[in-house]
Enzyme design. Structure first.
Site, PDB file in Angstrom:
ATOM      1  N   GLU A 167      -3.351   8.755  -1.334  1.00 52.32           N
ATOM      2  CA  GLU A 167      -2.568   7.521  -1.244  1.00 52.32           C
ATOM      3  C   GLU A 167      -1.726   7.214  -2.477  1.00 52.32           C
ATOM      4  O   GLU A 167      -1.482   6.063  -2.803  1.00 52.32           O
ATOM      5  CB  GLU A 167      -3.499   6.318  -0.985  1.00 52.32           C
ATOM      6  CG  GLU A 167      -4.541   6.596   0.072  1.00 52.32           C
ATOM      7  CD  GLU A 167      -5.347   5.373   0.460  1.00 52.32           C
ATOM      8  OE1 GLU A 167      -5.217   4.944   1.608  1.00 52.32           O
ATOM      9  OE2 GLU A 167      -6.093   4.847  -0.381  1.00 52.32           O
ATOM     10  N   TRP A 176       0.847  -1.212   0.000  1.00 55.54           N
ATOM     11  CA  TRP A 176       0.000   0.000   0.000  1.00 55.54           C
ATOM     12  C   TRP A 176       0.873   1.249   0.000  1.00 55.54           C
ATOM     13  O   TRP A 176       2.087   1.137   0.254  1.00 55.54           O
ATOM     14  CB  TRP A 176      -0.934   0.005   1.226  1.00 55.54           C
ATOM     15  CG  TRP A 176      -2.192   0.807   0.974  1.00 55.54           C
ATOM     16  CD1 TRP A 176      -2.544   1.988   1.545  1.00 55.54           C
ATOM     17  CD2 TRP A 176      -3.239   0.470   0.056  1.00 55.54           C
ATOM     18  NE1 TRP A 176      -3.747   2.411   1.034  1.00 55.54           N
ATOM     19  CE2 TRP A 176      -4.195   1.499   0.120  1.00 55.54           C
ATOM     20  CE3 TRP A 176      -3.464  -0.604  -0.832  1.00 55.54           C
ATOM     21  CZ2 TRP A 176      -5.358   1.515  -0.667  1.00 55.54           C
ATOM     22  CZ3 TRP A 176      -4.622  -0.596  -1.603  1.00 55.54           C
ATOM     23  CH2 TRP A 176      -5.554   0.449  -1.516  1.00 55.54           C
ATOM     24  N   ASP A 216       0.167  10.942   0.336  1.00 55.92           N
ATOM     25  CA  ASP A 216      -0.875  11.952   0.508  1.00 55.92           C
ATOM     26  C   ASP A 216      -2.209  11.304   0.876  1.00 55.92           C
ATOM     27  O   ASP A 216      -2.330  10.080   0.889  1.00 55.92           O
ATOM     28  CB  ASP A 216      -1.037  12.757  -0.783  1.00 55.92           C
ATOM     29  CG  ASP A 216      -1.463  11.878  -1.954  1.00 55.92           C
ATOM     30  OD1 ASP A 216      -0.932  10.756  -2.080  1.00 55.92           O
ATOM     31  OD2 ASP A 216      -2.340  12.293  -2.723  1.00 55.92           O
TER      32      ASP A 216
END
Ligand code: NOJ
Ligand code: NOJ
Length: 575
Positions: free
Chosen positions: A293, A226, A290
């Site tokens: 993402e 992620w 941010d």
């Protein structure tokens, strides 16, 4: 739109009448009256100038034109420019209540529906899925295409803050069916657990783990790849939990959950708020992903909400007698504040709007325009705390914030085909995240408008109006801001500062017109929710149909929040 011949006749007739009695400098000032038609011989004849005119009216003016008599019409006496800086306006009646009761009714119903759907997405008695941990906020119930069946720290904090605000709005009356205190406190206890979970961003000891953006619904770590860390979570959590502690004090209430009741707010401060503050102290100058993402860098949304959290921390450290922490907070606060104002590049002097991620602009990859900057201003300033305006850069009254919204509108009105029918009339537009966005809600193709962005635009305007009435402040339109007002209320742009005295007829007129303008964003939302008022993350830029994660909690939260400020503004306007 179908306009009855009666209206056509009366508007054009009144226009002609008005013009003949107006002083010349007034005529020069008014773009609308410059379009005044010649005498009318037939309705058909009347139509052409009428529609040309229609296109230039703000919704407010339009409502006046269509539904009010001559004395009520705003442009019968809008401006008398005596070449001083003072512009005095008389004789215009204000329009505080919307004439459109059907729209008002929808807003009321949708506000309740939105609130209930938020609660259904939070683990606990109202949640449709019992596997969700108590107090865990699901981003969306959607498990496939896309899978948003997780808890994001950011979405959760912003969402739960609305529950705190609900309690405040209702003088701490907590409806049994909502059981908000229990939900908020479950969120606080869940936050304590998440903070201590070792996760791919790191552990609790070094604090690095607090930068983890998302967790499984049962409050275990999410171990997939992620965009991490995301450093806005701890600050947003501080803001929400501190607001709740303040609220308990304000209403002289106590925690109701045994775990918190026995330990009190000192525990919440020491064990939950303090680690989050320490995380910001340690990491505010490090890059991270941010809020969308996607980009590892320094971002306005992250920095500004961190600064607000530090400011809250200063008060709390005082209150809980933690002088060690207080010292560190002072240094971090001053450094971050200096960074945001001077070194960050969030507001370069040559660009009128805010830059969310300066590195992308420097690399020539983006314009820097992003609704995140408006969100940052809204979330980082407590409008009822006058110190925020002084100590935290980019309050809503800063021209750069409004210019960000304008520039976004100027881009997106063309970018999204569903906005094209609104071109030429003074209306808000369906707004997305940032111009270069290519995330379509499922994968990568073309960006769409978002409910969060569109609702946020209206919230900014409602808050501006609320602020003026709250401070009983005349409207001062700086030359840089006049573009926004020209857009919204057809005031002429001006190279001088325009002063409109508080509570003058002009003031009422312009602020009412701002409310009507903000309403047009909500009208757009109304058009694109489904028949039961469901909101996803996005709506298709060609067709307007729902796209992306269904029942996105944050979509409902941002809609609810905007309406909250609408009510607060209208209340002050009519008192
Ligand atoms: C999912 C993220 O949450 C979203 O913000 C992003 O735009 C897409 N992934 C594409 O990276
Ligand atoms: C994608 C958004 O970009 C991000 O801001 C959000 O946290 C997640 N979706 C979950 O809603």
């Amino acid at each position: 739109m179908r306009i009855s011949p009666f209206y056509l006749f009366s508007i054009v007739f009144l226009l002609i009448q008005d013009v003949s009695t107006l002083p010349l400098n007034y005529l020069q000032k008014s773009a609308i009256l410059a379009e005044v038609p010649r005498p009318i011989t037939s309705y058909e004849d009347a139509e052409r100038p009428f529609f040309a005119l229609l296109g230039k009216l703000s919704p407010f003016q339009l409502a006046k034109v269509l539904s009010h008599d001559k004395n009520n019409r705003w442009f019968s006496s809008v401006f008398r420019d005596d070449n001083s800086e003072q512009v005095i306006t008389e004789g215009v009646k204000s329009k505080v209540e919307s004439s459109n009761t059907e729209f008002e009714m929808w807003l009321g119903e949708q506000k309740d529906r939105a609130f209930e759907r938020i609660l259904e997405n939070i683990g606990g008695s109202r949640c449709h899925d019992k596997s969700v941990a108590p107090g865990a906020v699901l981003a969306s119930p959607s498990k496939i295409r896309p899978n948003y069946f997780y808890q994001w720290v950011r979405d959760a904090a912003i969402t739960v803050n609305s529950l705190v605000e609900y309690l405040d709005d209702h003088l701490f009356e907590d409806p049994v069916m909502y059981n908000l205190q229990a939900t908020i406190e479950a969120y606080i206890i869940n936050s304590y657990k998440l903070q201590r979970l070792a996760n791919p961003s790191g552990g609790f000891k070094t604090l690095a783990g607090l930068g983890e953006p998302k967790f499984m619904p049962d409050s275990t770590p999410f171990n997939g790849p992620w965009g991490r860390p995301q450093r806005d979570g701890p600050g947003l959590r501080v803001i929400t939990i501190a607001n709740y502690i303040d609220l308990l004090d304000k209403y002289q209430k106590n925690f109701t959950t045994p775990e918190l009741l026995s330990q009190g707010s000192q525990f919440v401060f020491d064990k939950i708020i303090k680690p989050d503050l320490s995380y910001i102290i340690k990491y505010w100058s490090s890059t991270g992903f941010d809020l969308w993402e996607e980009v590892d860098s320094i971002h306005l949304f992250t920095s500004l909400t961190q600064l607000k959290a530090l400011k809250i921390g200063l008060n709390l450290a005082d209150r809980f007698g933690d002088s060690e922490l207080h010292k560190k907070l002072v240094i971090a606060f001053n450094s971050l504040r200096f960074f945001i104002s001077v070194d960050s590049g969030f507001k370069p002097s040559r660009i009128p709007y805010l830059i969310e991620t300066p590195s992308l602009v420097i690399q020539g990859r983006r314009s820097g325009l992003d609704i995140a900057s408006v969100l940052a201003s809204l979330r980082a300033h407590d409008i009822d705390d006058s110190e925020d305006t002084v100590y935290i850069p980019f309050p809503i009254t800063d021209a750069a914030v409004m210019n960000t919204l304008i520039a976004l509108m100027d881009d997106m009105k063309y970018r999204y085909p569903i906005n094209h029918e609104l071109l030429g009339i003074s209306s808000g537009y369906a707004l997305g995240r940032y111009p270069e966005d290519i995330y379509d809600g499922y994968g990568i193709s073309e960006g769409n408008p978002w409910f969060i962005s569109t609702a946020t635009a209206s919230e900014l305007i409602y808050k501006l109006v609320y602020n003026l009435y709250k401070l009983r402040k005349g409207l001062e339109i700086q030359p840089e801001q006049s573009q926004l007002f020209a857009y919204i209320s057809s005031l002429p742009t001006s190279a001088k500062t325009i002063h409109i005295p508080y509570n003058s007829q002009a003031f009422k007129s312009v602020t009412a017109s701002l409310i009507d303008y903000a309403d047009t964003f909500l009208a757009i939302i109304r058009k694109h929710v489904d028949a039961e008022g469901h909101m996803s993350e996005q709506f298709n830029k060609y067709s307007g149909y729902l796209e992306g994660a269904e029942d996105l909690t944050w979509s409902y939260g941002s809609f609810w929040s905007s309406l909250r400020w609408r009510s607060k503004a209208l209340e002050l306007m009519s008192s």
